[in-house]
Design a protein around this motif. Structure first.
Motif, mmCIF file in Angstrom:
data_model
loop_
_atom_site.group_PDB
_atom_site.id
_atom_site.type_symbol
_atom_site.label_atom_id
_atom_site.label_comp_id
_atom_site.label_asym_id
_atom_site.label_seq_id
_atom_site.Cartn_x
_atom_site.Cartn_y
_atom_site.Cartn_z
ATOM 1 N N ASP A 131 0.917 -1.301 0.056
ATOM 2 C CA ASP A 131 -0.039 0.166 -0.019
ATOM 3 C C ASP A 131 0.756 1.194 -0.012
ATOM 4 O O ASP A 131 0.541 2.138 -0.723
ATOM 5 C CB ASP A 131 -0.875 -0.094 1.299
ATOM 6 C CG ASP A 131 -2.092 -0.908 0.870
ATOM 7 O OD1 ASP A 131 -2.270 -1.382 -0.156
ATOM 8 O OD2 ASP A 131 -2.642 -1.226 2.068
ATOM 9 N N ASP A 135 0.907 4.162 -2.898
ATOM 10 C CA ASP A 135 0.647 5.510 -2.538
ATOM 11 C C ASP A 135 1.755 6.373 -3.208
ATOM 12 O O ASP A 135 1.538 7.726 -3.581
ATOM 13 C CB ASP A 135 0.636 5.891 -1.059
ATOM 14 C CG ASP A 135 -0.554 5.065 -0.630
ATOM 15 O OD1 ASP A 135 -1.715 4.906 -1.322
ATOM 16 O OD2 ASP A 135 -0.803 4.946 0.777
ATOM 17 N N ARG A 200 -6.663 3.584 -8.113
ATOM 18 C CA ARG A 200 -6.836 4.317 -6.521
ATOM 19 C C ARG A 200 -6.895 5.510 -6.646
ATOM 20 O O ARG A 200 -7.155 6.279 -6.107
ATOM 21 C CB ARG A 200 -5.493 3.691 -5.855
ATOM 22 C CG ARG A 200 -5.855 2.221 -5.200
ATOM 23 C CD ARG A 200 -4.775 1.598 -4.171
ATOM 24 N NE ARG A 200 -5.119 0.398 -3.817
ATOM 25 C CZ ARG A 200 -4.313 -0.125 -2.699
ATOM 26 N NH1 ARG A 200 -3.450 0.573 -2.270
ATOM 27 N NH2 ARG A 200 -4.846 -1.333 -2.345
ATOM 28 N N ARG A 201 -5.889 6.161 -7.605
ATOM 29 C CA ARG A 201 -5.594 7.505 -7.871
ATOM 30 C C ARG A 201 -7.014 8.117 -8.266
ATOM 31 O O ARG A 201 -7.404 9.320 -7.995
ATOM 32 C CB ARG A 201 -4.463 7.703 -8.961
ATOM 33 C CG ARG A 201 -4.330 9.319 -9.319
ATOM 34 C CD ARG A 201 -3.355 9.426 -10.633
ATOM 35 N NE ARG A 201 -3.741 8.758 -11.741
ATOM 36 C CZ ARG A 201 -4.568 9.197 -12.477
ATOM 37 N NH1 ARG A 201 -5.345 10.314 -12.377
ATOM 38 N NH2 ARG A 201 -4.829 8.441 -13.764
ATOM 39 N N SER A 204 -9.814 8.105 -5.732
ATOM 40 C CA SER A 204 -9.293 8.818 -4.567
ATOM 41 C C SER A 204 -9.869 10.361 -4.659
ATOM 42 O O SER A 204 -10.090 11.142 -3.741
ATOM 43 C CB SER A 204 -7.777 9.178 -4.267
ATOM 44 O OG SER A 204 -7.134 9.897 -5.382
#
Length: 289
Positions: A131, A135, A200-201, A204
């Motif tokens: 993770d 990130d 994920r980007r 978010s």
């Protein structure tokens, strides 16, 4: 027509001159040991705009090494352990990059090869480490390493997303096995990690309510069902859904669901921090109106 150089390097080329016995067999680059047993007389070929000269087995040996050479990023452990690992890796013809800790690795993010993480870097677990790398936008395959790993540890690490697990101190056989694994599965593994980071980007950027709509959509719920579960109107769901699709760059609901699955993120209303497969959204759980 296939030429010797095409077989050796897999690229189109135009022979400028060649002197090779008619009965000489042509080795396959997928079998480096076979290449090293052959020795040709001087052959000159043009590769794209570059002219090179093949002069005997020395050049063939370089081809075999270049075919297998990768960059291995070493992070964690003490300086002696990192030095021992790098010496072995360099002795086997690969390139080694050494980092004292995860912070240094993130400051100089690798874009190719494989990461070997050990000791303190693994203390919080493979999932947390992956993770942290995600990130930071790092999708390079991760290999865990520690002295005398238990079978259960290895299984959990692979299930969490590690490419492989090595035993310290590294041996020549272990490194060669890992390199073979990188060549066979590393590209596919890195692509999956890249998709995860990209998903994920995008996710978010969603608001909390849009995340909830996406979570329920992933469960296969219709707009009316989502409205009941979130205790809002179907029209409001439609607005949130449209905004969510626009932010994700999704043309269809299936595209949004695929991004959600690629991201492997826990649901927005997950309060118990359960594994994703057990934390299905609960009706009435939302507190946002």
């Amino acid at each position: 027509m296939e030429t010797v150089a095409t077989r050796l390097c897999g690229r189109r080329c135009n022979p400028l001159s060649a002197a090779i016995p008619k009965d000489a067999s042509i080795p396959d680059v997928r079998q480096p040991a076979q290449i090293l047993t052959h020795c040709y007389t001087s052959i000159q070929y043009r590769f794209d705009s570059e002219v090179i000269r093949i002069g005997g087995s020395g050049f063939l040996r370089k081809i075999a090494i270049m075919e297998q050479r990768i960059t291995i990023h070493i992070v964690g452990g003490n300086s002696r352990s990192r030095a021992e690992q790098s010496r072995l890796i360099l002795a086997l013809g690969h390139h080694a990059e050494v980092y004292s800790d995860l912070i240094e690795l993130i400051d100089r993010p690798p874009r190719s090869g494989v990461i070997i993480a050990s000791d303190d870097v693994l203390e919080r677990g493979i999932s947390t480490l992956l993770d942290d790398l995600a990130d930071a936008g790092i999708w390079t395959p991760l290999v865990a390493a520690k002295p005398h790993p238990e079978v259960e540890e290895v299984v959990k690490a692979i299930q969490a997303g590690a490419l492989d697990f090595l035993e310290l101190p590294l041996s020549e056989a272990e490194v060669q096995r890992m390199v073979a694994h990188v060549h066979s599965d590393g590209g596919r593994h890195a692509e999956a990690r890249r998709r995860l980071i990209d998903a994920r980007r995008r996710i978010s950027s969603l608001s909390p309510r849009e995340r909830e709509v996406l979570d329920w959509l992933t469960e296969g719920c219709s707009n009316k069902a989502i409205a009941r579960n979130l205790e809002i109107s179907p029209r409001t769901v439609e607005i949130h859904r449209a905004n969510m699709m626009d932010k994700l760059g999704a043309n269809h609901a299936a595209d949004a669901v695929r991004l959600r699955l690629d991201a492997r993120m826990k649901r927005a209303n997950d309060e118990e921090n359960l594994p994703e497969e057990f934390d299905a959204p609960r009706a009435g759980a939302s507190t946002k109106r």
